[in-house]
Design an enzyme around this catalytic site. Structure first.
Site, PDB file in Angstrom:
ATOM      1  CD  GLU A 115      54.090 -37.809  12.370  1.00 48.09           C
ATOM      2  OE1 GLU A 115      54.821 -38.783  12.633  1.00 48.09           O
ATOM      3  OE2 GLU A 115      54.368 -36.640  12.696  1.00 48.09           O
ATOM      4  CG  HIS A 139      48.762 -37.111  14.651  1.00 52.85           C
ATOM      5  ND1 HIS A 139      49.068 -36.815  15.961  1.00 52.85           N
ATOM      6  CD2 HIS A 139      49.455 -36.216  13.896  1.00 52.85           C
ATOM      7  CE1 HIS A 139      49.909 -35.786  15.991  1.00 52.85           C
ATOM      8  NE2 HIS A 139      50.158 -35.400  14.746  1.00 52.85           N
ATOM      9  CG  HIS A 141      48.307 -30.909  15.335  1.00 55.66           C
ATOM     10  ND1 HIS A 141      49.025 -30.166  14.426  1.00 55.66           N
ATOM     11  CD2 HIS A 141      48.890 -32.138  15.342  1.00 55.66           C
ATOM     12  CE1 HIS A 141      49.989 -30.922  13.901  1.00 55.66           C
ATOM     13  NE2 HIS A 141      49.919 -32.112  14.435  1.00 55.66           N
ATOM     14  CD  GLU A 169      31.878 -38.615  28.216  1.00 53.60           C
ATOM     15  OE1 GLU A 169      31.989 -37.432  27.894  1.00 53.60           O
ATOM     16  OE2 GLU A 169      31.395 -39.482  27.476  1.00 53.60           O
ATOM     17  CG  HIS A 210      53.160 -33.023  17.641  1.00 53.47           C
ATOM     18  ND1 HIS A 210      54.212 -33.382  16.839  1.00 53.47           N
ATOM     19  CD2 HIS A 210      52.067 -33.085  16.839  1.00 53.47           C
ATOM     20  CE1 HIS A 210      53.785 -33.631  15.609  1.00 53.47           C
ATOM     21  NE2 HIS A 210      52.482 -33.463  15.588  1.00 53.47           N
TER      22      HIS A 210
HETATM   23  P1  13P Z   1      51.544 -34.695   7.388  1.00 54.58           P
HETATM   24  O1  13P Z   1      51.016 -33.519   6.589  1.00 54.58           O
HETATM   25  O2  13P Z   1      52.782 -35.285   6.768  1.00 54.58           O
HETATM   26  O3  13P Z   1      50.455 -35.730   7.644  1.00 54.58           O
HETATM   27  O4  13P Z   1      52.028 -34.160   8.801  1.00 54.58           O
HETATM   28  C1  13P Z   1      51.141 -33.475   9.645  1.00 54.58           C
HETATM   29  C2  13P Z   1      51.443 -33.710  11.090  1.00 54.58           C
HETATM   30  O5  13P Z   1      50.592 -33.515  11.924  1.00 54.58           O
HETATM   31  C3  13P Z   1      52.784 -34.208  11.478  1.00 54.58           C
HETATM   32  O6  13P Z   1      52.810 -34.630  12.799  1.00 54.58           O
HETATM   33 ZN    ZN Z   2      51.196 -33.710  14.004  1.00 52.88          ZN
END
Ligand code: 13P
Ligand code: ZN
Length: 274
Positions: A115, A139, A141, A169, A210
């Site tokens: 990413e 980023h 999940h 908040e 995602h």
């Molecule tokens: P990477 O291991 O390449 O960072 O990818 C993980 C991910 O969350 C892709 O969206």
């Molecule tokens: Zn991801």
């Protein structure tokens, strides 16, 4: 200075481990990047082992010559704390913002997160918009936000308003709101363009089915932002699991009063009548 003793490296590792402990980083899920200050680069320069130039896969001229600490592609957040030199890398961008080279880390091979285009395009937008104050792109999940992308309309107005309502908040922590990217193939330039467009307006972008991207000044604020949004999503998931409708909630005028007292501006597009 030894690389792993630098404060920015310690802060990065702590944040990665905090995210792991929250349960947001199954396997190699998620990635983190930090735009390194000039004096921090100099403090660790003696530890450099410079590798070949590689294409970024997009162009970020506004970041020419900048250095970043980033997680490696396929590396597990769970392992960052025990083997940072295998899990992370420091990269340098060239004078056009089109290529990068690893200057430290990834001792067993590999490359920066897949990413990287999204991270760097978000950094470029945020650096320009904040006169260089924003340095962190994250980023993760996040389970509850992902669950909500299956049941709420994928609109900025809906996600922002519903998440604002779940915790008082929230409008203070993310007053500009949250953007939503519809499902797209991850890891390339297209999703980076879509995300960085939203980052012009927001500090948070949700990737449908995602995860989430958050941007901020430092590790505390960026982790705190991700945590606040995900906690609010958890409350919404719990509420929807108990019953589909609310008996009472925070009203539009309540948000206006909150904005006045906490001195934040809440865009009117989120304060619609339901
Ligand atoms: P990477 O291991 O390449 O960072 O990818 C993980 C991910 O969350 C892709 O969206
Ligand atoms: Zn991801």
């Amino acid at each position: 200075m030894r690389f792993l003793e630098a404060e920015f490296v310690k802060g990065f590792i702590r944040m990665a481990n905090d995210g792991w402990e929250q349960g947001w980083h199954e396997r190699n899920g998620g990635n983190l990047s930090y735009r390194i200050k000039a004096e921090e680069v100099e403090a660790v320069r003696e530890a450099f082992e410079v590798k070949e130039w590689q294409p970024i896969g997009t162009s970020v001229p506004g970041l020419a010559g900048e250095y970043f600490l980033v997680t490696g592609s396929g590396k597990f957040f769970r392992n960052v704390i025990i083997k940072p030199e295998d899990s992370l890398c420091m990269i340098e961008l060239d004078e056009k913002g089109e290529n990068y080279r690893v200057v430290w880390g990834l001792v067993n091979g590999g490359k920066p997160t897949s990413e990287l285009p999204s991270h760097l395009m978000n950094h470029e937008v945020k650096m320009l918009a904040t006169e260089g104050r924003y340095r962190v792109i994250y980023h993760a999940h996040t389970t509850n936000v992902i669950a909500l992308t299956f049941v709420l309309p994928l609109r900025d107005e809906v996600f922002t308003r519903e998440l604002w309502e779940m915790a008082t908040e929230c409008p203070v922590v993310f007053p500009s709101g949250i953007g939503v990217v519809p499902w797209m193939v991850p890891g390339g330039r297209d999703i980076a363009v879509a995300t960085s467009k939203l980052m012009k307006e927001y500090d948070v972008a949700i990737w449908a089915h995602h995860g989430m991207f958050a941007a901020g000044e430092d590790f505390d604020l960026t982790f705190g932002l991700m945590h606040t949004v995900e906690k609010s999503a958890e409350i919404l998931v719990k509420m929807l699991s108990m019953q589909p409708s609310k008996l009472q909630t925070i009203q539009v005028d309540d948000f206006r009063n909150l904005a006045r007292d906490f001195k934040v501006t809440l865009p009117e597009k989120f304060l619609y009548e339901k």
